[in-house]
Design an enzyme around this catalytic site. Structure first.
Site, short mmCIF file in Angstrom:
data_model
loop_
_atom_site.label_atom_id
_atom_site.label_comp_id
_atom_site.label_asym_id
_atom_site.label_seq_id
_atom_site.Cartn_x
_atom_site.Cartn_y
_atom_site.Cartn_z
N LYS A 82 -1.92 7.65 -5.69
CA LYS A 82 -1.45 8.81 -4.49
C LYS A 82 -1.96 10.10 -4.88
CE LYS A 82 1.05 6.72 -1.19
NZ LYS A 82 0.76 5.55 -1.40
N LYS B 222 -7.80 -6.92 -6.09
CA LYS B 222 -6.49 -7.62 -6.04
C LYS B 222 -6.25 -7.81 -4.82
CE LYS B 222 -2.39 -5.45 -6.60
NZ LYS B 222 -1.33 -4.68 -7.19
N LYS C 183 -1.04 -5.82 0.06
CA LYS C 183 -0.84 -5.13 1.47
C LYS C 183 -1.75 -3.92 1.47
CE LYS C 183 3.05 -6.62 0.40
NZ LYS C 183 4.56 -6.91 0.00
#
Ligand code: TYM
Length: 354
Positions: A131, A220, A223
């Site tokens: 982030k 990978k 979501k």
């Protein structure tokens, strides 16, 4: 002889403590579950419900709050995960399934643990660092996420002496389990007499062949990358996803390397050894296109989950049953966590006046 570690876990007389395994693992209700969740974790969770001495699985809605801030969505996803687990074969008589926030002792334990870790330990967290690298300011929940996870793993009281605490997860969770191991040791060193630890040091169980299930684009499956195939996707949605898996542009006739292909990486998860080898041979021989491989994969997904899909449809009509399972699971988990917290409070010096 050193005093035995505290434990409130009952151990059936027939069980040898050395062979006992307690399993804990969690899953976030942050959207529909996908094949990465299934092969990396859920399938193993369901197998372990019989193999392990005891299995506790939790739907980590506190964790999901670090990203989901829509109350309706959080509620819906939480029930969806319970439905998914039950449809996929979780047996509430064998394993304890519950919602994390039904056990508020986990949040209390998190606070205790937070005071044992330097912030520098959490600055290394992958999710946090990602982030920051994106130029975003992560919320404090995301920063402390691994400590909440440590509390999840350790809240259900120590297994009997000689038994182990195992955490079956995909590879992306390795770092978080390291934090849990670190926290357990730090607590024991700070608050327990030598030879009488309160917490076991948990072990991650990561199965190599399914440790990182790739998504539609080969990264990978996740979501957050929007590259998933849902366990319960069906019909057009499923087809569209399977046919959108990224491949190279080798023409039909050309021999292909199965190990370099995203479709084959998924086929490998479903196909028994013989079938897998047969398809690999077809890749290598040429005359077998990616369209053929996608057809094969689609058939495998449909066959593999056909029963679970049917069960899920039935369970949707039985919401009361699903809620009962969660209520019973929470009751059991809460009792265990409260027994543990009573010991923790005593050890750290928290006066309880109630
Ligand atoms: P979550 O919700 O992201 O994923 C749930 C489980 O699925 C595994 N997984 C994968 N495995 C292989 N390939 C993939 N592409 C893939 N995607 C997901 C994850 O490794 C995980 O085992 N922090 C955890 C939830 C958690 C937890 C816990 C886990 C909270 N407390 C205590 C274990 C113990 C998470 O976000 O998982």
């Amino acid at each position: 002889m050193p005093p035995a570690p505290d434990t409130a876990l009952s151990s059936p007389e027939t069980d040898d403590a050395d062979t006992q395994t307690i399993v804990t693992s969690g899953i976030q209700p942050s959207g529909r579950l996908h094949l990465g969740n299934y092969f990396g974790a859920i399938r193993r969770h369901i197998a372990l419900q019989k193999e392990a001495h005891e299995a506790l699985y939790f739907i980590v809605n506190y964790h999901a709050m670090t990203t989901v801030q829509d109350p309706e969505a959080l509620r819906e996803h939480t029930l969806d995960v319970a439905l998914d687990y039950l449809a996929l074969g979780l047996d509430p008589d064998e394993a304890t399934l519950f919602v994390q926030s039904d056990v508020p002792q986990v949040a209390e334990l998190t606070w205790v643990f937070l005071n044992l870790l330097p912030t520098s330990r959490l600055e290394k967290g992958v999710a946090y660092k990602e982030k920051v690298a994106e130029g975003l300011t992560p919320n404090a929940g995301l920063f402390t996420y691994p400590v909440l996870q440590a509390a999840d793993i350790l809240a259900y009281d120590a297994p009997p002496a000689g038994a182990e605490l195992r955490v079956p997860v995909g590879r992306d969770q390795r770092q978080n389990i390291e934090v849990a191991r670190d926290v357990a040791r730090r607590f024991n060193n700070t608050f327990c007499e030598k030879g009488a630890p309160l917490f076991p040091v948990p072990e991650a169980e990561i199965l190599d062949d399914v440790a990182t299930v790739p998504g539609l684009d080969g990264r990978k499956m996740s979501k957050s990358y929007d590259n998933t195939i849902g366990i319960f996707d069906e019909g057009d949605t499923l087809e569209e996803k399977v046919y959108s898996i990224v491949t190279d542009s080798a023409p039909l006739d050309e021999p292909k390397d199965p190990e370099a292909d995203n479709v084959f990486a998924l086929i490998k998860l479903f196909a028994p050894d013989e079938k897998r080898e047969e398809i690999a041979e077809q890749y290598r021989a040429g005359g077998y296109g990616y369209g053929h491989a996608k057809d094969a994969l689609l058939g495998m997904i449909e066959a593999h989950f056909a029963k679970a899909r049917q069960r899920r449809k039935e369970l949707v009509e039985r919401e009361d049953y699903v809620r009962d399972v969660l209520r019973e699971g929470a009751k059991k988990a809460r009792e265990r966590a409260e027994a543990l917290m009573a010991k923790v409070r005593k050890r750290v010096g928290l006066v309880t006046s109630a």
